[in-house]
Design a protein around this motif. Structure first.
Motif, PDB file in Angstrom:
ATOM      1  N   THR A   1       0.861  -1.183   0.000  1.00 21.15           N
ATOM      2  CA  THR A   1       0.000   0.000   0.000  1.00 21.15           C
ATOM      3  C   THR A   1       0.891   1.224   0.000  1.00 21.15           C
ATOM      4  O   THR A   1       1.744   1.382   0.889  1.00 21.15           O
ATOM      5  CB  THR A   1      -0.932   0.014   1.218  1.00 21.15           C
ATOM      6  N   THR A   2       0.726   2.080  -0.995  1.00 24.50           N
ATOM      7  CA  THR A   2       1.560   3.257  -1.128  1.00 24.50           C
ATOM      8  C   THR A   2       1.121   4.344  -0.156  1.00 24.50           C
ATOM      9  O   THR A   2       0.084   4.234   0.498  1.00 24.50           O
ATOM     10  CB  THR A   2       1.514   3.794  -2.565  1.00 24.50           C
ATOM     11  N   ARG A   3       1.885   5.410  -0.106  1.00 25.21           N
ATOM     12  CA  ARG A   3       1.599   6.497   0.837  1.00 25.21           C
ATOM     13  C   ARG A   3       0.240   7.133   0.589  1.00 25.21           C
ATOM     14  O   ARG A   3      -0.378   7.644   1.522  1.00 25.21           O
ATOM     15  CB  ARG A   3       2.699   7.569   0.738  1.00 25.21           C
ATOM     16  N   ASP A   4      -0.239   7.093  -0.653  1.00 20.09           N
ATOM     17  CA  ASP A   4      -1.548   7.680  -0.934  1.00 20.09           C
ATOM     18  C   ASP A   4      -2.672   6.659  -0.828  1.00 20.09           C
ATOM     19  O   ASP A   4      -3.808   6.928  -1.220  1.00 20.09           O
ATOM     20  CB  ASP A   4      -1.558   8.365  -2.306  1.00 20.09           C
ATOM     21  N   GLY A   5      -2.363   5.469  -0.304  1.00 19.66           N
ATOM     22  CA  GLY A   5      -3.389   4.468  -0.042  1.00 19.66           C
ATOM     23  C   GLY A   5      -3.702   3.535  -1.203  1.00 19.66           C
ATOM     24  O   GLY A   5      -4.634   2.727  -1.106  1.00 19.66           O
ATOM     25  N   THR A   6      -2.919   3.600  -2.275  1.00 19.34           N
ATOM     26  CA  THR A   6      -3.147   2.735  -3.434  1.00 19.34           C
ATOM     27  C   THR A   6      -2.496   1.372  -3.213  1.00 19.34           C
ATOM     28  O   THR A   6      -1.320   1.288  -2.845  1.00 19.34           O
ATOM     29  CB  THR A   6      -2.567   3.379  -4.710  1.00 19.34           C
ATOM     30  N   ARG A   7      -3.257   0.328  -3.459  1.00 19.86           N
ATOM     31  CA  ARG A   7      -2.712  -1.027  -3.356  1.00 19.86           C
ATOM     32  C   ARG A   7      -2.096  -1.439  -4.689  1.00 19.86           C
ATOM     33  O   ARG A   7      -2.750  -1.384  -5.721  1.00 19.86           O
ATOM     34  CB  ARG A   7      -3.798  -2.022  -2.952  1.00 19.86           C
ATOM     35  N   ILE A   8      -0.832  -1.841  -4.633  1.00 22.05           N
ATOM     36  CA  ILE A   8      -0.095  -2.261  -5.812  1.00 22.05           C
ATOM     37  C   ILE A   8       0.158  -3.767  -5.710  1.00 22.05           C
ATOM     38  O   ILE A   8       0.792  -4.238  -4.764  1.00 22.05           O
ATOM     39  CB  ILE A   8       1.247  -1.515  -5.930  1.00 22.05           C
ATOM     40  N   PHE A   9      -0.367  -4.498  -6.672  1.00 22.81           N
ATOM     41  CA  PHE A   9      -0.182  -5.950  -6.704  1.00 22.81           C
ATOM     42  C   PHE A   9       1.214  -6.287  -7.233  1.00 22.81           C
ATOM     43  O   PHE A   9       1.729  -5.627  -8.136  1.00 22.81           O
ATOM     44  CB  PHE A   9      -1.229  -6.591  -7.626  1.00 22.81           C
ATOM     45  N   TYR A  10       1.813  -7.340  -6.661  1.00 22.45           N
ATOM     46  CA  TYR A  10       3.098  -7.806  -7.199  1.00 22.45           C
ATOM     47  C   TYR A  10       3.226  -9.317  -7.048  1.00 22.45           C
ATOM     48  O   TYR A  10       2.583  -9.938  -6.197  1.00 22.45           O
ATOM     49  CB  TYR A  10       4.276  -7.105  -6.511  1.00 22.45           C
ATOM     50  N   LYS A  11       4.046  -9.899  -7.906  1.00 24.06           N
ATOM     51  CA  LYS A  11       4.413 -11.311  -7.840  1.00 24.06           C
ATOM     52  C   LYS A  11       5.868 -11.403  -7.419  1.00 24.06           C
ATOM     53  O   LYS A  11       6.696 -10.595  -7.855  1.00 24.06           O
ATOM     54  CB  LYS A  11       4.204 -11.989  -9.196  1.00 24.06           C
ATOM     55  N   ASP A  12       6.179 -12.369  -6.590  1.00 26.35           N
ATOM     56  CA  ASP A  12       7.517 -12.494  -6.009  1.00 26.35           C
ATOM     57  C   ASP A  12       7.892 -13.973  -6.035  1.00 26.35           C
ATOM     58  O   ASP A  12       7.429 -14.759  -5.226  1.00 26.35           O
ATOM     59  CB  ASP A  12       7.488 -11.954  -4.569  1.00 26.35           C
ATOM     60  N   TRP A  13       8.719 -14.356  -6.996  1.00 24.77           N
ATOM     61  CA  TRP A  13       9.045 -15.767  -7.223  1.00 24.77           C
ATOM     62  C   TRP A  13      10.536 -16.024  -6.993  1.00 24.77           C
ATOM     63  O   TRP A  13      11.361 -15.136  -7.140  1.00 24.77           O
ATOM     64  CB  TRP A  13       8.692 -16.172  -8.658  1.00 24.77           C
ATOM     65  N   GLY A  14      10.852 -17.277  -6.646  1.00 25.92           N
ATOM     66  CA  GLY A  14      12.240 -17.674  -6.433  1.00 25.92           C
ATOM     67  C   GLY A  14      12.655 -17.476  -4.991  1.00 25.92           C
ATOM     68  O   GLY A  14      11.863 -17.122  -4.112  1.00 25.92           O
ATOM     69  N   SER A  15      13.947 -17.679  -4.741  1.00 25.51           N
ATOM     70  CA  SER A  15      14.485 -17.595  -3.384  1.00 25.51           C
ATOM     71  C   SER A  15      14.532 -16.156  -2.899  1.00 25.51           C
ATOM     72  O   SER A  15      15.021 -15.265  -3.603  1.00 25.51           O
ATOM     73  CB  SER A  15      15.901 -18.183  -3.349  1.00 25.51           C
ATOM     74  N   LYS A  16      14.036 -15.921  -1.705  1.00 24.01           N
ATOM     75  CA  LYS A  16      14.047 -14.570  -1.134  1.00 24.01           C
ATOM     76  C   LYS A  16      15.467 -14.119  -0.794  1.00 24.01           C
ATOM     77  O   LYS A  16      15.701 -12.935  -0.547  1.00 24.01           O
ATOM     78  CB  LYS A  16      13.175 -14.531   0.124  1.00 24.01           C
ATOM     79  N   ASP A  17      16.418 -15.046  -0.761  1.00 24.47           N
ATOM     80  CA  ASP A  17      17.807 -14.700  -0.451  1.00 24.47           C
ATOM     81  C   ASP A  17      18.620 -14.383  -1.705  1.00 24.47           C
ATOM     82  O   ASP A  17      19.784 -13.993  -1.597  1.00 24.47           O
ATOM     83  CB  ASP A  17      18.480 -15.851   0.307  1.00 24.47           C
ATOM     84  N   ALA A  18      18.029 -14.558  -2.870  1.00 21.66           N
ATOM     85  CA  ALA A  18      18.763 -14.377  -4.122  1.00 21.66           C
ATOM     86  C   ALA A  18      18.747 -12.917  -4.564  1.00 21.66           C
ATOM     87  O   ALA A  18      17.959 -12.098  -4.075  1.00 21.66           O
ATOM     88  CB  ALA A  18      18.161 -15.265  -5.202  1.00 21.66           C
ATOM     89  N   GLN A  19      19.620 -12.587  -5.518  1.00 20.56           N
ATOM     90  CA  GLN A  19      19.626 -11.233  -6.078  1.00 20.56           C
ATOM     91  C   GLN A  19      18.301 -10.971  -6.774  1.00 20.56           C
ATOM     92  O   GLN A  19      17.857 -11.763  -7.604  1.00 20.56           O
ATOM     93  CB  GLN A  19      20.777 -11.053  -7.067  1.00 20.56           C
ATOM     94  N   PRO A  20      17.646  -9.851  -6.476  1.00 18.73           N
ATOM     95  CA  PRO A  20      16.328  -9.583  -7.067  1.00 18.73           C
ATOM     96  C   PRO A  20      16.406  -8.919  -8.431  1.00 18.73           C
ATOM     97  O   PRO A  20      17.245  -8.048  -8.680  1.00 18.73           O
ATOM     98  CB  PRO A  20      15.676  -8.648  -6.042  1.00 18.73           C
ATOM     99  N   ILE A  21      15.520  -9.357  -9.309  1.00 21.28           N
ATOM    100  CA  ILE A  21      15.262  -8.679 -10.579  1.00 21.28           C
ATOM    101  C   ILE A  21      13.839  -8.150 -10.499  1.00 21.28           C
ATOM    102  O   ILE A  21      12.905  -8.911 -10.225  1.00 21.28           O
ATOM    103  CB  ILE A  21      15.379  -9.632 -11.781  1.00 21.28           C
TER     104      ILE A  21
END
Length: 275
Positions: free
Chosen positions: A5-25
């Motif tokens: 949820t952004t500062r103006d209250g907007t919800r932004i959907f996201y997908k997060d795949w793979g190892s959480k310890d890995a370098q993010p793209i």
């Protein structure tokens, strides 16, 4: 579903795949699509040991449809909030088309402290609109036509747009009805008001000064037969503005090359990431 949820209250959907310890793209999608446009890249790079993240821009996909603030500055700030709230470091940013503008404006507004590398693909910077200072750009009539088509009958317009988008109007092209239907599906998930606003954001935003601020290794990928974002006023100019950038031109390639040239594109990005 995962959201921030952004500062103006907007919800932004996201997908997060793979190892959480890995370098993010982190992938930023084009207009009028969603994070789903990156599925082929997200699976590939997660299997290569990266953490892959893609979000739906506000008013697109599964994110909140908002009436105001569908602007490039706000898109960039939303991307910044995603990186901040997930506390991502050493990030590789990848932006296609409008998403390339979003990434570039983020770097211009928020700097490169969290960023390791940058990829701009068929990206709109430095400026799509034809002006006295940018004679190689597209005339305003082109974007007025996109606005009219989207407003009058966006369902049909999105179906028709897939033909030049993926180069299906070229001799010898193999048309994928599946790709066309997926483009339409993603486009129809978004909100009409936000999509109309976004046309101005991607066409009239000047990213010249943002590009000059990029101080991370940058790969610029563009098809020389891109009928949506012509290469002359985009990648060729951006490559001159980003110091030390690498320009990779795909001969005969279209605007949707992350899908139509998926294997080659993924391999080129992997080589750049591991270099």
């Amino acid at each position: 579903m995962s959201t921030i949820t952004t500062r103006d209250g907007t919800r932004i959907f996201y997908k997060d795949w793979g190892s959480k310890d890995a370098q993010p793209i982190v992938f930023s999608h084009g207009w009028p699509l969603s994070a789903d446009a990156w599925d082929g890249q997200m699976v590939f790079f997660a299997n290569q040991g990266f953490r892959t993240i893609a979000h739906d821009r506000r008013s697109h996909g599964r994110s909140d449809q908002v009436w105001n603030d569908n602007t490039m500055d706000q898109y960039a700030d939303d991307l910044g909030e995603l990186l901040d709230q997930l506390d991502l470091e050493n990030v590789i940013l990848v932006g296609h088309s409008t998403g390339g503008g979003e990434v570039t404006r983020y770097l211009g507004r928020h700097g490169t402290a969290r960023v390791a590398k940058v990829v701009l693909v068929g990206a709109v910077p430095p400026l799509m609109l034809k002006t006295e200072a940018n004679p190689g750009g597209l005339p305003i009539d082109v974007f007025d036509g996109i606005r009219k088509g989207t407003y009058d009958n966006r369902s049909q317009f999105f179906k028709d747009l897939t033909i030049p988008f993926y180069g299906y109007n070229r001799d010898g092209a193999t048309i994928s009805e599946g790709i066309r239907e997926e483009f339409w599906r993603q486009g129809m998930m978004g909100g009409l008001k936000g999509q109309l606003d976004s046309i101005r954001a991607f066409s009239e935003s000047d990213f010249t000064e943002d590009l000059k601020k990029i101080d991370r290794p940058t790969l610029i990928v563009h098809g020389d037969d891109d009928q949506i974002v012509p290469i002359g006023a985009s990648a060729l100019m951006s490559a001159k503005l980003v110091q030390g950038s690498i320009l990779k031109i795909y001969e005969g390639a279209d605007h949707g090359l992350p899908q139509t040239q998926q294997d080659r594109f993924n391999a080129d990005l992997l080589a750049f990431f591991r270099n």
